[in-house]
Enzyme design. Sequence first.
Site, PDB file in Angstrom:
ATOM      1  N   HIS A 135     -59.600  19.692  80.669  1.00  0.00           N
ATOM      2  CA  HIS A 135     -60.736  20.158  79.891  1.00  0.00           C
ATOM      3  C   HIS A 135     -61.908  19.182  79.954  1.00  0.00           C
ATOM      4  O   HIS A 135     -63.067  19.592  79.969  1.00  0.00           O
ATOM      5  CB  HIS A 135     -60.309  20.359  78.436  1.00  0.00           C
ATOM      6  CG  HIS A 135     -61.322  21.056  77.592  1.00  0.00           C
ATOM      7  ND1 HIS A 135     -61.482  22.424  77.590  1.00  0.00           N
ATOM      8  CD2 HIS A 135     -62.238  20.577  76.717  1.00  0.00           C
ATOM      9  CE1 HIS A 135     -62.444  22.752  76.751  1.00  0.00           C
ATOM     10  NE2 HIS A 135     -62.926  21.658  76.205  1.00  0.00           N
ATOM     11  N   HIS A 185     -62.951  28.683  73.978  1.00  0.00           N
ATOM     12  CA  HIS A 185     -62.077  28.196  72.906  1.00  0.00           C
ATOM     13  C   HIS A 185     -60.858  29.115  72.868  1.00  0.00           C
ATOM     14  O   HIS A 185     -60.497  29.676  71.826  1.00  0.00           O
ATOM     15  CB  HIS A 185     -62.807  28.152  71.568  1.00  0.00           C
ATOM     16  CG  HIS A 185     -62.670  26.834  70.877  1.00  0.00           C
ATOM     17  ND1 HIS A 185     -62.460  26.690  69.532  1.00  0.00           N
ATOM     18  CD2 HIS A 185     -62.688  25.564  71.366  1.00  0.00           C
ATOM     19  CE1 HIS A 185     -62.375  25.411  69.217  1.00  0.00           C
ATOM     20  NE2 HIS A 185     -62.503  24.708  70.313  1.00  0.00           N
TER      21      HIS A 185
END
Length: 731
Positions: free
Chosen positions: A44, A90
Amino acid sequence: MKITNDIIESHGLKLEEYSKIKLLLSREPNFLELGIFSAMWNEHCSYKSSKVHLKKLPIKNKNVIQGPGENAGVIDIGDDDAIVFKIESHNHPSFIEPYQGAATGVGGILRDVFTMGARPIALLNSIHFGDPKNKKTKNLLNGVVSGIGGYGNCIGIPTVAGETKFNSTYNENILVNAMAVGLANKKKIFYSKAKGINKPVVYVGSKTGRDGIHGASMASAEFDENTEEKKPTVQVGDPFTEKLLMEACLELMKKDSIISIQDMGAAGLTSSSVEMAHKGNLGIELDLDKVPCREENMSPYEMMLSESQERMLIILEDGKENEAKKIFNKWDLDFVVIGKTTDTKNLSLKYKNKTVATIPIEALSSKAPLYDRKWTKKKLDKKKINLKDLKKIKFDDAFFKIISSPNHSNKKWVTEQFDQMVMGDTIERSGTNAAVVKIHGKEKAIAVTVDSSANYCKSHPLSGGKQIVCESWRNLVAVGAKPIAITNCLNFGNPENPEIMGQFAENILGIKEACEFLDYPVVSGNVSFYNGTNKNNIFPTPVIGGVGLIQNINRIQNHRFKKIDSQIILIGKTFGHLNQSVFINELYNLYDGMPPEVNLLNEKNNGDIILKLINAGNIRSVHDVSAGGIILALAEMSLSSNIGIKINKPKKLYNLFNYFFGEDQSRYLIEVDKNNYPKIEKILKDNNIYFDNIGVTQEEYFELDKVLKINVKELYELNNRWYNNFNGLNS
């Protein structure tokens, strides 16, 4: 604490990566340092599997002020105005805890925008859920939609556009992608690059808690049967505090105080401090005893890895601390000098008068692993759909089933939960080709849109990549905007799987090709890998967020029919491509064969002529033709205006299903005044644009010559049927 193999792997690190850490440090890391490496080296934050491919994307044109590498991209729209925008995922947090996962996704993307000096003016979202019959879908859907609305509505930013889609591929891994758009003065853009030695490093915003610890690492791993145990890694958002933080930061930005500023997003205090120091080629020293904590006895490990929301890190000019502190005190926010910049090029952490971590900044950033993973090219599935081989269905039954299906039914039940008009500058909102937001106090506007096409990208990633960029382009053109740039959120499965990595690599090539041809560069974005559960990966789902400029708000266009007895013209050639179409997917649950061909020359030429016609005032309404083909585009135009149509069968010998449901690209439907038709016809012919005169608008009925006739009000009821049944409103 002795660091074992189990501890290493629980931090999302490979054993060979741990060996590299020891080489970089020339020693064993302590537990705190291991956590910091875990945060900075995960997928990420480091983009270790995607960076080699992302470098191929075009990132510049004459309007680009800032491309990838900052908190958000920045484009010039004239008059010293700049648009700042970005989209991020998300996904994992929203599957675990849908309300807070979606809410904090909105909060995080807003901070990315206002940290650069922009006041947010619009929010968008792209949300994907599993089969509506799946037992988890309703709860996830309601939680996510409530979370997006709850955060955006409270902070007072309009959520102006988005998409909501369903497919069983997302049963165990939903997608929640949030996009934010802000307006700034192009001479007052703020960046995250640290400068100067011994400059005060200031923590502002909310206090630090234990929520969100290892959130970035959790987002860089596949789900499994233990997903429920990961709930503590989901952050908790507070939109009211974010509003205060935004106003305080924007007020401070009016002064000459800020050297650099970075929000504490994924990996919290760790990533913000490391990124600022890395970009400035400096070191940073933090005294963790000074970090404002809302829970007792928080350890350095917890403070550095917490992803508590509504926090920022600022590097100030010398002597500006008191002036800045007054502003944050006024907004009732924490303001604490917790460290300083140094010339050591190290991240140095102190706690209780002891140095508890010392790590070279480059070891956490430029020396992070970089993988050129093996990938396999997608084998072409050249199978073509032959309607004779499929179970026969009546034309009107096929249309009615699609218009009342989960993916193509009215989505007002989603969008009406979002405040779309707050701030007073929304001109066109959800439900049209693209949303349009006026630049406050001026006669120009921006158009914004988000688009995805997972089944196209699954069947042929390269063509799918091109197509989704072109669909974004068409949506902006159709409201009269000149497309300028995009942001992308690339949602894929496990990159360690060569097939998945191949999907990503080829998809990037398709995006690259389309962006280069259309002069429509990528200025920001996000990669989300490991979207899957127990080795069941999602369909590759790149989401494209596009931004375009409308110079004159009097020329804004939409897809609502305006008058009875107008001429309807189809721009672009129809071949009747049904592979990967809504018709085949929805009615036969087939995902075989290639998606439609993307001809970039036709895309550009047809788009350019539509813009010329709009700017000359020659069009009453316009809609791009995409998923569902001509018939769904016509239905959307009728439903939004309560005006019917009478469409003629094509003069050429087409199968009606192929003609009306085919998803050939580069096409638009335009409504023009009958008296103006000869003029339009000449313009199209002079510019070598293929077109068909297919019918007229009429009162009351949606009619296709001898095969379909339904009152528009009945069509509206069909279009709303699925949601009413899904929520038991018709029982």
